[in-house]
Each structure stands twice: as C-alpha cells, then as structure tokens.
Design a protein around this motif. Structure first.
Motif, PDB file in Angstrom:
ATOM      1  N   TRP A 230       5.059   2.437   1.728  1.00  0.00           N
ATOM      2  CA  TRP A 230       3.836   3.586   1.808  1.00  0.00           C
ATOM      3  C   TRP A 230       4.125   4.421   0.803  1.00  0.00           C
ATOM      4  CZ3 TRP A 230      -0.711   2.773   3.576  1.00  0.00           C
ATOM      5  CH2 TRP A 230      -1.741   3.898   3.583  1.00  0.00           C
ATOM      6  N   PRO A 231       5.111   5.222   0.671  1.00  0.00           N
ATOM      7  CA  PRO A 231       5.643   6.086  -0.392  1.00  0.00           C
ATOM      8  C   PRO A 231       5.712   5.469  -1.847  1.00  0.00           C
ATOM      9  CG  PRO A 231       7.387   6.370   1.389  1.00  0.00           C
ATOM     10  CD  PRO A 231       6.718   4.999   1.424  1.00  0.00           C
ATOM     11  N   LEU A 232       5.645   4.406  -2.092  1.00  0.00           N
ATOM     12  CA  LEU A 232       5.918   3.802  -3.358  1.00  0.00           C
ATOM     13  C   LEU A 232       4.520   4.333  -4.352  1.00  0.00           C
ATOM     14  CD1 LEU A 232       7.180   1.654  -5.222  1.00  0.00           C
ATOM     15  CD2 LEU A 232       5.679   0.008  -4.352  1.00  0.00           C
ATOM     16  N   ARG A 233       3.313   4.118  -3.770  1.00  0.00           N
ATOM     17  CA  ARG A 233       2.509   4.769  -4.447  1.00  0.00           C
ATOM     18  C   ARG A 233       2.520   5.985  -5.016  1.00  0.00           C
ATOM     19  NH1 ARG A 233      -3.417   4.409  -1.325  1.00  0.00           N
ATOM     20  NH2 ARG A 233      -1.990   5.737   0.241  1.00  0.00           N
ATOM     21  N   GLU A 234       2.858   6.831  -4.244  1.00  0.00           N
ATOM     22  CA  GLU A 234       3.112   8.366  -4.690  1.00  0.00           C
ATOM     23  C   GLU A 234       4.227   8.280  -5.729  1.00  0.00           C
ATOM     24  OE1 GLU A 234       2.597  12.350  -5.276  1.00  0.00           O
ATOM     25  OE2 GLU A 234       1.359  10.957  -4.359  1.00  0.00           O
ATOM     26  N   THR A 235       5.258   7.437  -5.507  1.00  0.00           N
ATOM     27  CA  THR A 235       6.334   7.563  -6.272  1.00  0.00           C
ATOM     28  C   THR A 235       5.820   7.453  -7.865  1.00  0.00           C
ATOM     29  OG1 THR A 235       7.943   6.926  -4.673  1.00  0.00           O
ATOM     30  CG2 THR A 235       8.507   6.468  -6.839  1.00  0.00           C
ATOM     31  N   ILE A 236       5.288   6.275  -7.945  1.00  0.00           N
ATOM     32  CA  ILE A 236       4.569   5.823  -9.306  1.00  0.00           C
ATOM     33  C   ILE A 236       3.623   6.934  -9.786  1.00  0.00           C
ATOM     34  CG2 ILE A 236       3.379   4.107 -10.531  1.00  0.00           C
ATOM     35  CD1 ILE A 236       4.499   2.011  -8.600  1.00  0.00           C
ATOM     36  N   ALA A 237       2.721   7.445  -8.929  1.00  0.00           N
ATOM     37  CA  ALA A 237       1.885   8.377  -9.114  1.00  0.00           C
ATOM     38  C   ALA A 237       2.640   9.663  -9.891  1.00  0.00           C
ATOM     39  CB  ALA A 237       0.845   9.046  -8.420  1.00  0.00           C
ATOM     40  N   HIS A 261      -0.642  -2.250  -8.765  1.00  0.00           N
ATOM     41  CA  HIS A 261       0.005  -3.344  -8.031  1.00  0.00           C
ATOM     42  C   HIS A 261       0.482  -2.700  -6.725  1.00  0.00           C
ATOM     43  CE1 HIS A 261       0.913  -5.578 -12.180  1.00  0.00           C
ATOM     44  NE2 HIS A 261      -0.416  -5.875 -11.485  1.00  0.00           N
ATOM     45  N   SER A 262       1.021  -1.537  -6.853  1.00  0.00           N
ATOM     46  CA  SER A 262       1.554  -0.963  -5.790  1.00  0.00           C
ATOM     47  C   SER A 262       0.476  -0.853  -4.477  1.00  0.00           C
ATOM     48  CB  SER A 262       2.259   0.577  -5.919  1.00  0.00           C
ATOM     49  OG  SER A 262       1.158   1.258  -6.243  1.00  0.00           O
ATOM     50  N   ILE A 263      -0.477  -0.611  -4.734  1.00  0.00           N
ATOM     51  CA  ILE A 263      -1.754  -0.437  -3.965  1.00  0.00           C
ATOM     52  C   ILE A 263      -2.169  -1.762  -3.469  1.00  0.00           C
ATOM     53  CG2 ILE A 263      -4.373  -0.074  -3.707  1.00  0.00           C
ATOM     54  CD1 ILE A 263      -4.204   2.249  -5.821  1.00  0.00           C
ATOM     55  N   GLN A 264      -2.210  -2.853  -4.121  1.00  0.00           N
ATOM     56  CA  GLN A 264      -2.211  -4.307  -3.815  1.00  0.00           C
ATOM     57  C   GLN A 264      -1.170  -4.557  -2.733  1.00  0.00           C
ATOM     58  OE1 GLN A 264      -2.373  -6.774  -7.005  1.00  0.00           O
ATOM     59  NE2 GLN A 264      -4.273  -5.776  -8.101  1.00  0.00           N
ATOM     60  N   VAL A 265       0.034  -4.357  -2.893  1.00  0.00           N
ATOM     61  CA  VAL A 265       1.224  -4.451  -2.017  1.00  0.00           C
ATOM     62  C   VAL A 265       0.990  -3.875  -0.787  1.00  0.00           C
ATOM     63  CG1 VAL A 265       3.687  -4.106  -1.637  1.00  0.00           C
ATOM     64  CG2 VAL A 265       2.718  -5.161  -3.948  1.00  0.00           C
ATOM     65  N   ILE A 266       0.651  -2.299  -0.667  1.00  0.00           N
ATOM     66  CA  ILE A 266       0.089  -1.773   0.477  1.00  0.00           C
ATOM     67  C   ILE A 266      -0.813  -2.309   1.454  1.00  0.00           C
ATOM     68  CG2 ILE A 266      -0.264   0.474   1.491  1.00  0.00           C
ATOM     69  CD1 ILE A 266       1.142   1.720  -1.080  1.00  0.00           C
ATOM     70  N   GLU A 267      -1.687  -2.711   0.604  1.00  0.00           N
ATOM     71  CA  GLU A 267      -3.174  -3.435   1.199  1.00  0.00           C
ATOM     72  C   GLU A 267      -2.766  -4.691   1.973  1.00  0.00           C
ATOM     73  OE1 GLU A 267      -5.863  -3.495  -1.797  1.00  0.00           O
ATOM     74  OE2 GLU A 267      -6.766  -1.297  -1.465  1.00  0.00           O
ATOM     75  N   THR A 268      -1.941  -5.377   1.297  1.00  0.00           N
ATOM     76  CA  THR A 268      -1.342  -6.892   1.941  1.00  0.00           C
ATOM     77  C   THR A 268      -0.512  -6.503   3.262  1.00  0.00           C
ATOM     78  OG1 THR A 268      -1.567  -7.701  -0.313  1.00  0.00           O
ATOM     79  CG2 THR A 268      -0.309  -9.006   1.428  1.00  0.00           C
TER      80      THR A 268
END
Length: 355
Positions: A230-237, A261-268
């Motif tokens: 979940w924190p991956l998106r904010e890390t890349i942002a 890609h990070s959003i796709q992973v989190i949604e999956t």
C-alpha cells in the motif's frame, strides 16, 4: 512472513543512529558488487571486502552502482556510509529490515526503501525481503538481505553498449531497479491468482476443513501483502515530486508509468482480498447446503417410517381379541398396505420437489 516483534527489542533504549541488524542472517558472507559504467565502458568488480571500493579512483565521467547482498555485518554498512556520506539514521533504517516502503530526500542523496515479495506455494505463504536504495549525484547504493536474481536482467542490459541504461544517468538506473521489483509483484500476484482459482474449484467440487484452513492462511498473507504494497504508490509519487535535482526531467515519464503499475498492483491485491472474503462466505454456504441436503434425506426417511412404525406398533400390542391376528391373509395385507403407503408418500414428496 516472519515476525519482527521479538527482534525489535534489541534496539530498546539505544540512541538514534545505533547500527544493529534487525532481521535474519540470509547469507554466510556479504557480497559487494561494484559496477562502473558510462556510454563506452563497463567494469564489474565482485568482492567480500570493502577495500575493493576504497582503493578505486572514481572518474567524474563514470557512474557507480554498488550492490550489497547481506546486511548482518554492520561494520561493512557503516564503512560504506562513511565513504559516501550517508547519515547514521539512514544506515539504521537499512539495517532494520522491518521498514515500510518510503522515500526520504536529503541534501546530497535520496533514500528509498521498498519490499520485494516471493510466494511460497508449498507453504502457502508470502516471504518478504527489504531492498534499500540510495541515489546520489553520480552513484547508487543498493542493499539486499540476500543474493537474488532480481537485478540479473538489469546487469545483462548494462552489458550492451547501446543500451539506454548506459547512456542515461543514475536516476534512470534507480528507476530500472524499482521497476524490476514492481515487475516481480506481477509474478507474485499471478501465482496467488492461480492458487485462488485452485481453491475455488476445490470449494465448489469438494470442500473440506483443509480448504477452509488454506483460505484463512492465504487471506492472512494478503493482509500482510497489502501492508507491504500500500505505501508503494506514495513512495513512487515522492520520487516524482522530488526537488533535489537528482531525478532528471527525462526520467519523470518513466516514473509516471511506474506509478500506474503500482496502482494496478494495489488494485489487484484488493480484488484478491475481496475474492477470498467471498470464498469464506461461499464455503460456509456450501457446508450449510450439504448439511441441509443430508438433513432433508434423513427427514424424508424418518417421515416415511413414522406411519409404518405406527401400524407396526398397533399390531404389536398383543391384545387377545384383534380380528386381523386370526386372519389368514392379515400379515401380507398389512405389509402391502405399508408398502403402498410408503410409495404414495414418496410420490407426494417428489411431486412437491422435496426429494
């Protein structure tokens, strides 16, 4: 995934910046891989001694990537930190392998920590390793808990002189490393998706207590997986918003793609969690339906035998003056009557679709 609660007690009462390895010893001896490169040349040095780095003279026109496999030797990490001017707080985070994904900007470098995940199908668990990356002006330091093939393809791409990694700066190499980690998430989710499909088939065809246990275990792993991703998106942002100048504008477009890609992973991951929750409800419904079917059959059998038992009870009272007891055809008549009654009741139940 392993539990770090007992390991965190090692740091109780220690001042900030104290270098203590929190985690498992994944390799016998740490390994340093030094890669010096530019558009024309590529040199790779592998050693277990930091002196291989101290003795080298880094040319200004060459970029440096140092990868460390194994974190349990704190002296090695401390020496690297002093050599490249890394703050002790950052080194402490590198050695504490329970960090959540994050990006921190400092005066001369950017610190990124991210988790790589591996699915163990036989154990039905997700194992996690922490990867730390320090992006400097002309260098990259990466730290892994153990030696893996995660960056193997990147090294192979760097061997091609015409490759884009050799031509661009170290910020693009940082993107490539993170992109390789995110791509590995797709493989992980593919394995988990196949396991969910297998459990669905088992759930529909022949559910058992072992099926329920596997669903619970996988659901627990998905919760831990969500916490890691979940924190991956904010890390890349945060990398996209960085104003230190270490991330060039030409790399922003790649980071945007990585963000998608990070959003796709989190949604999956969220989709799989919902599917597993639905499978728990389906299991309970399936077990309840099977129980209802069994109870329906038993109820029908009991209902058929109630009048038959009543008739048998009447003629079992042993009264002396019962007309049918002396009748020659009394026994077969009663048996035919009981059989006819059972057939009529079965026909009635079937007509009512109770059978």
């Amino acid at each position: 995934m392993r539990d770090y609660n007992s390991e965190l007690s090692k740091k109780t009462g220690m001042p900030p910046g104290t270098l203590i390895h929190v985690g498992d010893k994944r390799v016998e001896e740490p390994k340093l891989t030094l890669v010096e490169y530019n558009g024309d040349n590529l040199e790779v040095h592998v050693s277990q001694d930091i002196d291989i780095i101290k003795d080298l003279e880094f040319a200004e026109d060459r970029k440096i990537w140092i990868n460390v496999d194994g974190l349990h030797q704190t002296e090695l990490i401390e020496s690297l930190g002093k050599l490249f001017g890394v703050h002790p707080i950052v080194l402490e985070d590198i050695l504490n392998t329970n960090q959540r994904p994050k990006t921190e900007s400092y005066e001369d470098y950017i610190y990124v920590t991210i988790r790589t995940l591996f699915y163990e199908r036989l154990e039905n668990t997700v194992n996690s390793d922490q990867i730390s990356i320090i992006l400097g002006n002309n260098f990259i330091l990466s730290f892994q808990e153990m030696e893996t093939d995660l960056f193997k393809k990147i090294r192979q791409r760097m061997e091609r002189p015409a490759g884009i990694i050799r031509k661009r700066g170290v910020d693009y190499l940082t993107y490539s490393l993170i992109d390789s980690i995110v791509d590995n998430y797709y493989l992980l989710l593919e394995d988990i998706g196949e396991e969910i499909e297998r459990l669905e088939d088992e759930l529909i065809n022949e559910p058992s207590p072992a099926t329920l246990q596997n669903i619970h275990e996988l659901k627990r792993e998905m919760i831990i997986l969500r916490r890691s991703l979940w924190p991956l998106r904010e890390t890349i942002a945060s990398l996209q918003r960085d104003e230190s100048g270490l991330i060039k504008e030409s790399t922003d477009i790649y980071l945007r793609d990585l963000y998608d890609h990070s959003i796709q992973v989190i949604e999956t991951v969220e989709t799989y969690r919902e599917m597993l929750s639905g499978m728990l409800d389906l299991y309970l419904s399936t077990v309840s339906n099977r129980m209802n079917e069994v109870m329906k059959v038993l109820t029908i059998i009991a209902t058929i035998f109630i009048p038959l038992t009543f008739i048998a009870g009447i003629y079992g009272m042993n009264f002396e003056y019962m007309p049918e007891l002396k009748w020659e055809w009394g026994y077969p008549a009663v048996m035919i009557f009981m059989a006819t009654m059972a057939v009529i009741m079965l026909y009635y139940f079937k007509k009512k679709t109770w059978l």
